[in-house]
Design a protein around this motif. Structure first.
Motif, short mmCIF file in Angstrom:
data_model
loop_
_atom_site.label_atom_id
_atom_site.label_comp_id
_atom_site.label_asym_id
_atom_site.label_seq_id
_atom_site.Cartn_x
_atom_site.Cartn_y
_atom_site.Cartn_z
N GLU A 107 6.64 20.18 78.50
CA GLU A 107 6.52 20.64 79.88
C GLU A 107 5.16 21.29 80.14
O GLU A 107 4.48 20.98 81.13
CB GLU A 107 7.64 21.65 80.18
CG GLU A 107 7.58 22.26 81.57
CD GLU A 107 8.62 23.35 81.76
OE1 GLU A 107 8.51 24.08 82.76
OE2 GLU A 107 9.51 23.49 80.88
N ARG A 108 4.74 22.17 79.26
CA ARG A 108 3.48 22.87 79.46
C ARG A 108 2.28 21.94 79.30
O ARG A 108 1.28 22.05 80.03
CB ARG A 108 3.37 24.03 78.47
CG ARG A 108 4.37 25.14 78.72
CD ARG A 108 4.25 25.69 80.14
NE ARG A 108 5.10 26.88 80.33
CZ ARG A 108 5.21 27.54 81.46
NH1 ARG A 108 4.53 27.12 82.54
NH2 ARG A 108 5.99 28.59 81.56
N VAL B 76 -0.32 30.19 77.94
CA VAL B 76 -0.14 30.03 79.39
C VAL B 76 -0.55 31.31 80.12
O VAL B 76 -1.24 31.28 81.14
CB VAL B 76 1.33 29.67 79.71
CG1 VAL B 76 1.59 29.74 81.21
CG2 VAL B 76 1.65 28.27 79.17
N HIS C 11 9.71 22.55 75.66
CA HIS C 11 8.80 23.60 76.13
C HIS C 11 7.35 23.12 76.05
O HIS C 11 6.57 23.23 77.01
CB HIS C 11 9.00 24.86 75.26
CG HIS C 11 8.16 26.02 75.69
ND1 HIS C 11 8.03 27.16 74.92
CD2 HIS C 11 7.39 26.24 76.78
CE1 HIS C 11 7.24 28.01 75.53
NE2 HIS C 11 6.83 27.48 76.66
N LYS D 64 -4.26 31.57 80.20
CA LYS D 64 -4.85 30.66 81.18
C LYS D 64 -4.68 31.20 82.59
O LYS D 64 -5.62 31.15 83.42
CB LYS D 64 -4.17 29.28 81.07
CG LYS D 64 -4.63 28.24 82.10
CD LYS D 64 -6.10 27.90 81.90
CE LYS D 64 -6.50 26.70 82.78
NZ LYS D 64 -6.35 26.91 84.19
N GLU D 65 -3.50 31.76 82.86
CA GLU D 65 -3.25 32.31 84.20
C GLU D 65 -4.12 33.50 84.48
O GLU D 65 -4.61 33.69 85.60
CB GLU D 65 -1.78 32.66 84.33
CG GLU D 65 -0.87 31.42 84.38
CD GLU D 65 0.60 31.78 84.34
OE1 GLU D 65 0.92 32.97 84.04
OE2 GLU D 65 1.45 30.89 84.59
N GLN E 33 2.33 18.79 79.93
CA GLN E 33 2.34 17.95 81.14
C GLN E 33 1.60 18.66 82.26
O GLN E 33 0.76 18.07 82.95
CB GLN E 33 3.78 17.64 81.54
CG GLN E 33 3.91 16.74 82.77
CD GLN E 33 3.60 15.30 82.46
OE1 GLN E 33 4.07 14.77 81.45
NE2 GLN E 33 2.79 14.66 83.28
N GLN E 34 1.89 19.94 82.43
CA GLN E 34 1.23 20.73 83.48
C GLN E 34 -0.28 20.84 83.24
O GLN E 34 -1.07 20.89 84.18
CB GLN E 34 1.84 22.13 83.54
CG GLN E 34 3.28 22.15 84.02
CD GLN E 34 3.92 23.53 83.87
OE1 GLN E 34 3.31 24.45 83.33
NE2 GLN E 34 5.16 23.65 84.34
N ALA E 35 -0.66 20.85 81.96
CA ALA E 35 -2.08 20.99 81.62
C ALA E 35 -2.83 19.66 81.69
O ALA E 35 -4.04 19.62 81.44
CB ALA E 35 -2.21 21.58 80.23
N GLY E 36 -2.12 18.57 81.97
CA GLY E 36 -2.76 17.26 82.05
C GLY E 36 -3.08 16.64 80.70
O GLY E 36 -3.97 15.80 80.57
#
Length: 248
Positions: free
Chosen positions: A195-196, A241, A192, A244-245, A198-201
């Motif tokens: 993955e997150r 998350v 988890h 942030k969204e 990775q999405q956040a760079g």
């Protein structure tokens, strides 16, 4: 009535204060010992001052045997230890409390009767008392302040006896209402976060990304997590998350 557990007799030789006799009884009972023998207490016996200090261990005082002299107190014993902090000029084996109680346990298991002598508060055992013992117990105390209170010495010796005859848990974690997380649950948590992140760079630069992921997985495995910990950390990431969204 005394317990049936095999154990040494603790012999208080000419104890002076009833309070110290009571405190010694309490220390003995803390570690499951209840065979107290008293040799010529200074203030007589029974002594009401001992009862208050016994604090729940009064039964030991009721069942303590009274003896006029040391020879009578240890007459039925085949091995006797004398506790002392002073050099006595007597040729005898000298044991630490730990080794002494290990030896006591061996002898008692073989059917022998063992006694441990504790001297009066003012100056401890006399050489004549120590001469009746087979061995000496010497506590490794500060040589500049070697005097131990009677009850303290009893407690130290009783503690070492307890260590020899019962399994002591040297480290334990109180779990409360929690259970440890399974390897699979920790793996899912790791996935988890990976993955997150990775999405956040987070895994940057690319050539360091694989090593960063390994370090992160090592972090999770090194931490001992409960199921509640895992659920909370999942919730932290989900909330971050969402935050942030909403900000976008």
């Amino acid at each position: 009535m005394p317990t049936d557990s095999p154990q040494p007799a603790f012999v208080l030789v000419r104890p002076q204060m009833g309070e110290n006799i009571g405190a010694a009884a309490r220390a003995m009972w803390n570690f499951g010992l209840d065979r107290m023998r008293l040799v010529a207490p200074r203030d007589g016996w029974p002594n009401p001052k001992s009862v208050a200090m016994a604090s729940g261990a009064g039964r030991l005082l009721d069942e303590a045997t009274l003896h006029g002299d040391l020879a009578d107190a240890v007459g039925d014993c085949s091995y006797v230890f004398a506790t002392t902090a002073r050099q006595r000029g007597l040729t005898k084996p000298v044991f630490s409390p730990e080794r002494a109680m290990a030896l006591a346990a061996e002898k008692i298991a073989a059917g022998e009767k063992v006694a441990v002598l504790f001297g009066p508060e003012r100056a401890g055992l006399e050489n004549e008392d120590v001469a009746r013992a087979n061995a000496i117990i010497s506590v490794p105390v500060n040589p500049e302040f070697a005097s131990l209170n009677l009850a303290q010495c009893v407690l130290l010796t009783a503690y070492e006896w307890r260590r020899q005859v019962s399994e002591v848990q040297h480290e334990v974690t109180e779990m409360g209402r929690a259970d440890w997380a399974s390897t699979l649950e920790v793996e899912k948590l790791s996935e988890h976060y990976e993955e997150r992140l990775q999405q956040a760079g987070f895994f940057f630069p690319p050539e360091k990304a694989e090593n960063m992921k390994i370090n992160l997985r090592n972090l999770w495995s090194r931490m001992r997590l409960t199921r509640a910990d895992v659920q909370m950390l999942h919730g932290v990431m989900r909330q971050m998350v969402r935050w942030k969204e909403r900000g976008d």
